[in-house]
Design a protein around this motif. Structure first.
Motif, PDB file in Angstrom:
ATOM      1  N   PHE A 100     -13.277  30.435 -28.021  1.00 41.52           N
ATOM      2  CA  PHE A 100     -12.774  31.219 -29.144  1.00 41.52           C
ATOM      3  C   PHE A 100     -13.823  32.291 -29.441  1.00 41.52           C
ATOM      4  N   PRO A 101     -13.466  33.567 -29.317  1.00 42.48           N
ATOM      5  CA  PRO A 101     -14.481  34.614 -29.429  1.00 42.48           C
ATOM      6  C   PRO A 101     -15.189  34.578 -30.782  1.00 42.48           C
TER       7      PRO A 101
ATOM      8  N   ASP B 116     -18.237  24.494 -30.026  1.00 38.18           N
ATOM      9  CA  ASP B 116     -18.630  23.671 -28.875  1.00 38.18           C
ATOM     10  C   ASP B 116     -17.909  24.084 -27.598  1.00 38.18           C
ATOM     11  N   LEU B 117     -16.760  24.713 -27.740  1.00 40.96           N
ATOM     12  CA  LEU B 117     -15.931  25.045 -26.577  1.00 40.96           C
ATOM     13  C   LEU B 117     -16.465  26.302 -25.916  1.00 40.96           C
ATOM     14  N   LYS B 118     -16.985  26.137 -24.708  1.00 39.96           N
ATOM     15  CA  LYS B 118     -17.599  27.261 -23.983  1.00 39.96           C
ATOM     16  C   LYS B 118     -17.131  27.278 -22.534  1.00 39.96           C
ATOM     17  N   LEU B 119     -17.327  28.427 -21.904  1.00 42.44           N
ATOM     18  CA  LEU B 119     -16.960  28.620 -20.500  1.00 42.44           C
ATOM     19  C   LEU B 119     -18.155  29.165 -19.734  1.00 42.44           C
TER      20      LEU B 119
ATOM     21  N   LYS C  24      -7.097  33.730 -21.175  1.00 39.48           N
ATOM     22  CA  LYS C  24      -8.508  33.357 -21.038  1.00 39.48           C
ATOM     23  C   LYS C  24      -8.872  32.279 -22.050  1.00 39.48           C
ATOM     24  N   LEU C  25      -8.367  32.428 -23.272  1.00 37.29           N
ATOM     25  CA  LEU C  25      -8.641  31.442 -24.319  1.00 37.29           C
ATOM     26  C   LEU C  25      -8.039  30.075 -23.949  1.00 37.29           C
ATOM     27  N   LEU C  26      -6.760  30.086 -23.545  1.00 41.54           N
ATOM     28  CA  LEU C  26      -6.102  28.816 -23.216  1.00 41.54           C
ATOM     29  C   LEU C  26      -6.732  28.186 -21.973  1.00 41.54           C
TER      30      LEU C  26
END
Length: 329
Positions: free
Chosen positions: A36-37, A63-66, A109-111
């Motif tokens: 999430f940007p 916490d959600l990262k790529l 990209k988000l999903l």
């Protein structure tokens, strides 16, 4: 050297040492971007809000990262984020002016970032139990296709006469600071309700949902919706995405410096309709979930089992003006 497609599902590598978009090796496992940007998290104070993963474990939005190469982020993703952030800041009119492909890339990209984190969590959980990680072939097929289309962000990818998605944008009379986000990763459906608009994208249907709901969309085109009306549209689209029974197939053809992608006809060799039968009672269950904020229960929604309750249309099938709906926003 011609552009190369990256296919992470072939070797099932979801470690943090490869860029999620290109597969190139990273210098460090700390080379990451937020799913999430940051501009969206800051605007809605999301950083420390809980985010529930499919294995029931809890994370926070931040916490959600790529894993992502700094060069890829700087050259391709940051410009996309800036353009989308500016459009969203301008509200409905700004988003309406944005190229649908860019909306798809941003939401996709988000999903995909959520999918990536879900897969990592699943692998960790299965390995902790001494088991191999298993995922159905049809889900791999969908996720692979989504990742393929996302590479239109960084590669000279040419979609040959089709869009892999259906985009639905509505003006919505939202309360000031509402942040309404939903997704369904099995059907690759995305929904966001903020500012004065609501956005729904079916990310892997080749436009089938737009065709399926054309009559409904024609009736509400250009109207401002009450939030409960938007959530009704949401329920319709999330349910039809579940009923959609095709797995799109694509031919990938590199020609000189361009990669052409051609869609196989969705009908294929099957005479079966593209969507399974719409069952009003099951739709009513979906609607109950989307109407939780207003407290409507299934027995009220399907009092008439063949005609579930609607705030979009009256008994004659005409659109209900949002101004006449007396409910909290």
């Amino acid at each position: 050297m011609p552009a190369q497609i990256y296919a992470p599902f072939e070797r099932f590598n979801f470690s943090n040492n490869k860029c999620f978009l290109t597969g190139e090796a990273l210098n460090t496992e700390e080379e990451k971007i937020q799913v999430f940007p940051q501009w969206l998290m800051s605007r809605y104070n999301l950083e420390d809000q809980p985010f529930k993963l499919l294995d029931e474990s809890m994370a926070t939005y931040k916490d959600l990262k790529l894993p992502c190469s700094a060069a890829v982020n700087e050259q391709f993703l940051e410009p996309l984020e800036s353009e989308v952030a500016a459009a969203f800041a301008a509200g409905y009119e700004g988003v309406k002016a944005l190229d649908e492909l860019k909306l798809f890339q941003w939401a996709g990209k988000l999903l995909y970032g959520i999918i990536f984190n879900e897969i990592q969590a699943g692998i960790r959980q299965q390995h902790a139990q001494g088991e191999e990680f298993n995922i159905s072939q049809s889900i791999i097929h969908k996720f692979s296709n989504l990742h393929l289309m996302l590479q239109s962000i960084n590669l000279p990818l040419e979609l040959d006469g089709f869009n892999p998605f259906s985009v639905f944008l509505f003006k919505v009379d939202n309360a000031g600071d509402v942040f309404g986000y939903r997704d369904e990763i099995n059907t690759l459906t995305f929904s966001l309700r903020i500012k004065d608009f609501g956005l729904i994208i079916c990310l892997q249907d080749n436009g089938a949902n737009a065709s399926y709901h054309k009559e409904v969309m024609d009736k509400i085109k250009g109207q401002t919706l009450h939030p409960i009306q938007f959530e009704e549209v949401n329920a319709r689209l999330f349910y039809s995405a579940y009923l959609f029974n095709r797995l799109p197939e694509y031919d990938v053809m590199p020609v000189e410096d361009t990669i052409y992608i051609e869609a196989a006809p969705l009908r294929g060799l099957s005479s079966k309709p593209l969507f399974d039968d719409w069952v009003p009672k099951i739709y009513g269950q979906v609607l109950e979930n989307f109407w939780k904020n207003w407290g409507y229960l299934l027995f009220e929604i399907i009092k008439d089992p063949e005609r579930p309750m609607s705030f979009l249309f009256d008994a004659n099938g005409d659109f209900v003006n949002a101004q006449t709906i007396e409910l909290p926003r």
